[in-house]
Write a protein that holds these residues in place. Structure first.
Motif, short mmCIF file in Angstrom:
data_model
loop_
_atom_site.label_atom_id
_atom_site.label_comp_id
_atom_site.label_asym_id
_atom_site.label_seq_id
_atom_site.Cartn_x
_atom_site.Cartn_y
_atom_site.Cartn_z
N VAL A 1 6.73 -10.45 6.89
CA VAL A 1 7.76 -9.91 6.01
C VAL A 1 8.81 -9.26 6.90
CG1 VAL A 1 8.20 -8.34 4.09
CG2 VAL A 1 5.94 -9.37 4.34
N ASP A 2 10.05 -9.60 6.69
CA ASP A 2 11.10 -9.14 7.60
C ASP A 2 11.55 -7.71 7.28
OD1 ASP A 2 12.95 -9.15 9.57
OD2 ASP A 2 14.43 -10.36 8.50
N ILE A 3 10.64 -6.77 7.50
CA ILE A 3 10.97 -5.35 7.30
C ILE A 3 10.45 -4.61 8.53
CG2 ILE A 3 10.62 -3.27 5.89
CD1 ILE A 3 9.94 -5.07 3.53
N ARG A 4 11.27 -3.75 9.08
CA ARG A 4 10.85 -2.99 10.26
C ARG A 4 9.73 -2.02 9.91
NH1 ARG A 4 16.03 -0.72 11.64
NH2 ARG A 4 14.79 1.17 11.68
N ALA A 5 8.87 -1.75 10.91
CA ALA A 5 7.70 -0.91 10.66
C ALA A 5 8.08 0.52 10.30
CB ALA A 5 6.80 -0.91 11.90
N ASP A 6 9.30 0.96 10.68
CA ASP A 6 9.66 2.34 10.38
C ASP A 6 10.59 2.45 9.16
OD1 ASP A 6 11.83 1.21 11.55
OD2 ASP A 6 12.09 2.72 13.12
N ASP A 7 10.80 1.34 8.48
CA ASP A 7 11.65 1.39 7.28
C ASP A 7 10.75 1.65 6.05
OD1 ASP A 7 13.50 1.12 5.29
OD2 ASP A 7 14.35 -0.76 6.04
N ILE A 8 10.38 2.91 5.90
CA ILE A 8 9.38 3.28 4.90
C ILE A 8 9.83 2.92 3.48
CG2 ILE A 8 8.10 5.24 3.88
CD1 ILE A 8 8.10 6.53 6.63
N GLN A 9 11.12 3.15 3.19
CA GLN A 9 11.60 2.88 1.82
C GLN A 9 11.50 1.39 1.49
OE1 GLN A 9 11.80 5.25 -0.24
NE2 GLN A 9 11.58 6.73 1.42
N ALA A 10 11.90 0.54 2.44
CA ALA A 10 11.83 -0.92 2.19
C ALA A 10 10.37 -1.37 2.09
CB ALA A 10 12.55 -1.67 3.31
N LEU A 11 9.51 -0.78 2.88
CA LEU A 11 8.08 -1.14 2.82
C LEU A 11 7.49 -0.75 1.46
CD1 LEU A 11 6.99 -0.02 6.42
CD2 LEU A 11 7.04 -2.38 5.57
N LYS A 12 7.89 0.44 1.01
CA LYS A 12 7.38 0.94 -0.26
C LYS A 12 7.85 0.03 -1.41
CE LYS A 12 8.82 4.98 -2.20
NZ LYS A 12 9.00 6.45 -2.22
N LYS A 13 9.09 -0.38 -1.35
CA LYS A 13 9.64 -1.26 -2.38
C LYS A 13 8.88 -2.59 -2.38
CE LYS A 13 14.07 -3.04 -3.77
NZ LYS A 13 15.32 -3.45 -3.17
N PHE A 14 8.68 -3.14 -1.19
CA PHE A 14 7.97 -4.42 -1.07
C PHE A 14 6.54 -4.29 -1.61
CE2 PHE A 14 4.95 -7.03 1.29
CZ PHE A 14 5.43 -8.30 1.01
N ALA A 15 5.84 -3.23 -1.19
CA ALA A 15 4.44 -3.07 -1.60
C ALA A 15 4.32 -2.89 -3.11
CB ALA A 15 3.82 -1.88 -0.87
N THR A 16 5.31 -2.22 -3.69
CA THR A 16 5.30 -2.03 -5.15
C THR A 16 5.53 -3.37 -5.85
OG1 THR A 16 6.24 0.15 -4.76
CG2 THR A 16 6.32 -0.67 -7.03
N GLN A 17 6.56 -4.07 -5.40
CA GLN A 17 6.90 -5.36 -6.03
C GLN A 17 5.76 -6.37 -5.92
OE1 GLN A 17 10.49 -6.47 -4.07
NE2 GLN A 17 11.79 -5.46 -5.59
N GLU A 18 5.16 -6.44 -4.76
CA GLU A 18 4.10 -7.44 -4.52
C GLU A 18 2.73 -6.97 -4.99
OE1 GLU A 18 4.30 -10.57 -3.52
OE2 GLU A 18 6.48 -10.38 -3.40
N LYS A 19 2.67 -5.76 -5.51
CA LYS A 19 1.40 -5.16 -5.95
C LYS A 19 0.34 -5.23 -4.85
CE LYS A 19 1.93 -5.94 -10.92
NZ LYS A 19 3.26 -6.54 -10.94
N ILE A 20 0.72 -4.68 -3.71
CA ILE A 20 -0.21 -4.64 -2.56
C ILE A 20 -1.33 -3.65 -2.89
CG2 ILE A 20 -0.40 -3.98 -0.11
CD1 ILE A 20 1.24 -6.55 -0.49
N ASP A 21 -2.56 -4.06 -2.67
CA ASP A 21 -3.70 -3.20 -3.02
C ASP A 21 -4.02 -2.20 -1.93
OD1 ASP A 21 -4.63 -4.57 -5.53
OD2 ASP A 21 -4.65 -6.26 -4.13
N PHE A 22 -3.69 -2.55 -0.67
CA PHE A 22 -4.11 -1.70 0.44
C PHE A 22 -3.18 -1.94 1.62
CE2 PHE A 22 -6.86 0.07 3.67
CZ PHE A 22 -7.69 0.95 2.99
N THR A 23 -2.67 -0.85 2.20
CA THR A 23 -1.78 -0.98 3.35
C THR A 23 -2.42 -0.32 4.56
OG1 THR A 23 0.18 -1.05 1.95
CG2 THR A 23 0.54 -0.39 4.24
N VAL A 24 -2.36 -1.01 5.70
CA VAL A 24 -2.89 -0.46 6.95
C VAL A 24 -1.71 -0.33 7.91
CG1 VAL A 24 -4.55 -0.79 8.82
CG2 VAL A 24 -5.05 -1.72 6.54
N VAL A 25 -1.52 0.87 8.45
CA VAL A 25 -0.35 1.11 9.30
C VAL A 25 -0.75 1.12 10.76
CG1 VAL A 25 1.59 2.66 9.74
CG2 VAL A 25 0.60 2.52 7.44
#
Ligand code: AMP
Ligand code: GLY
Length: 424
Positions: free
Chosen positions: A44-68
């Motif tokens: 997914v073309d989102i930088r690791a430190d772009d927390i807002q974009a990651l949050k949006k993506f995880a919400t949209q895709e209904k990610i069950d678990f995120t590992v940082v």
């Protein structure tokens, strides 16, 4: 279950590799990933430190678990942000990630709780540093550290007064590391062998991962400047059972317990960098995440489902899982771009990956790589991690170096002494 791995280095490729083997996991995403993760996960073309974009993506895709993977999003509060919108994210809260985010906090915390570490002073002006350095409190070499995050480069070992003063100036006056170097820790130089002590904590209890040894310096024989790590082996040949127990009792458990008492409950991976000195183990640093490259040999030794461990830790019950590790040795050699850890060029074509893919027992995790028109190109300082896990360390390192001989890119360099145990 859908899992998102945040980051794009060798550590993240190893995590994606292991997580994708879990029977519970239907799909893995990796943001931003690299040319290696894309064969197992959707990049997914989102930088690791772009927390807002990651949050949006995880919400949209209904990610069950995120590992940082990397520290920056953790110290910036990615776990807090994700939880606020009901997303599960494995790692410490911002307030606990301070153990890595501020060396001043970490040193004062250890001081308060008598956790063994080197003597130190904190300064925020070159004049104060000069007074301390000239007073004879510290002999040389002495270590100068930027307080904040500096991508593993904010620690300078200084062999003379002049070098130490220059290091302080580079941080406080020249702002080489930006705000991270506004405050500086001057620290006693510790001698010995290093151990990367990595555990998973549920905030109260901890589950240690298998022991590990990193090789930080860029050249053979631990010469040259420090890097993020040029290779790792597991188990750590210097950490036998007695020492292991001692480290747990005097360092790791007190850290987790005291953090809880200070209302900074520490949940996630706790990585304690330790120097095995003649006076016993002392803490060099805390990291709030998995090690890179330590994770690579660790994942090769883990026979159980990594997701079980991570989920149990999130649920506050990490010891309910009894992970199985192989009894073998494992190792990882990092192939780096010419010039790393300072300036290096990118975009060099990597050759030999197809040959190595056919070698039994060898696993190559990608770090700084990208794909362009079917070719794999270098895209970072640390490029590839060549790994294996065989019955003995000797056999492991032999097959790794045989594989390294097959790989090539312009100005590639690597250490030839990974896994050769030595006493300093
Ligand atoms: P840190 O980020 O504080 O762990 O520092 C990175 C690396 O610098 C460590 O893994 C050690 O190799 C080295 N280092 C840090 N602090 C010291 C110290 N007090 N004495 C000797 N080496 C150190
Ligand atoms: N290999 C050192 C680190 O992960 O910090």
């Amino acid at each position: 279950m859908k899992v998102l791995v945040v980051g794009g280095g060798g550590r993240e490729h190893a995590l994606v590799w292991k997580i994708s083997q879990s029977p519970k996991v239907k799909k893995v995403y990796c943001a931003p990933g690299n040319a290696g993760t894309q064969s197992l996960a959707e990049n997914v073309d989102i930088r690791a430190d772009d927390i807002q974009a990651l949050k949006k993506f995880a919400t949209q895709e209904k990610i069950d678990f995120t590992v940082v993977g990397p520290e920056a999003p953790l110290t910036e509060g990615i776990v807090d942000e994700f939880e606020q919108v009901g997303l599960k994210c494995f790692g410490p809260y911002k307030i606990a990630a301070e153990l890595e985010g501020s060396k001043v906090f970490a040193k004062q915390f250890m001081d308060r709780h008598k956790i063994p570490t080197g003597q130190y002073r904190i300064v925020d002006t070159p004049k104060a540093a000069q007074q301390i350095l000239q007073s004879g409190v510290f002999s040389f070499p002495v270590v100068v550290k930027a307080d904040g995050l500096a991508a593993g480069k904010g620690v300078i070992i200084c062999r003379s007064l002049r070098a130490a003063e220059e290091a302080v100036d580079s941080m406080i006056v020249e702002k080489k590391f930006g705000d991270a170097g506004k405050v500086v820790v001057i620290e006693e130089f510790l001698r010995g062998d290093e151990a990367s002590f990595i555990v998973v904590s549920d905030g109260v209890k901890v589950m240690p991962l298998v022991t590990n040894m990193d090789h930080k310096a860029v050249f053979d024989g631990d010469k040259g400047p420090n890097t993020g790590g040029m290779g790792a082996i597991s188990p750590n040949p210097f950490v036998k059972q007695d020492l292991f127990n001692h480290i747990m009792k005097t360092i790791v458990l007190p850290t987790v317990t005291r953090m809880l008492e200070e209302e900074k409950k520490y949940k996630g991976v706790l990585y304690v960098g330790i120097m095995l000195t003649e006076q016993g183990p002392k803490v060099l640093e805390y990291n709030c995440r998995f090690g890179d490259p330590e994770t690579q040999p660790q994942m090769l030794r883990l026979e159980s489902d990594l997701m079980d461990i991570l989920e149990a830790a999130m649920e506050g019950n990490v010891l309910s899982v009894k992970p199985k590790w192989n009894r073998k040795a494992s190792g990882c050699v990092v192939l780096a771009s010419g010039g790393y850890p300072t300036k290096y060029e990118k975009g060099k074509m990597i050759e030999g990956l197809d040959r190595v893919a056919k070698m039994k027992d060898v696993v190559v995790f990608h770090a700084g790589t990208r794909e362009e028109k079917g070719k794999i190109l270098t895209a970072g300082g640390r490029v590839l991690n060549v790994c294996a896990s065989l019955d003995t360390l000797e056999d492991t390192m032999k097959i790794i170096y045989d594989a390294v001989d097959e790989l090539k890119f312009e100005a590639m360099h690597y250490r030839k002494d990974i896994g050769i145990a030595r006493k300093v």
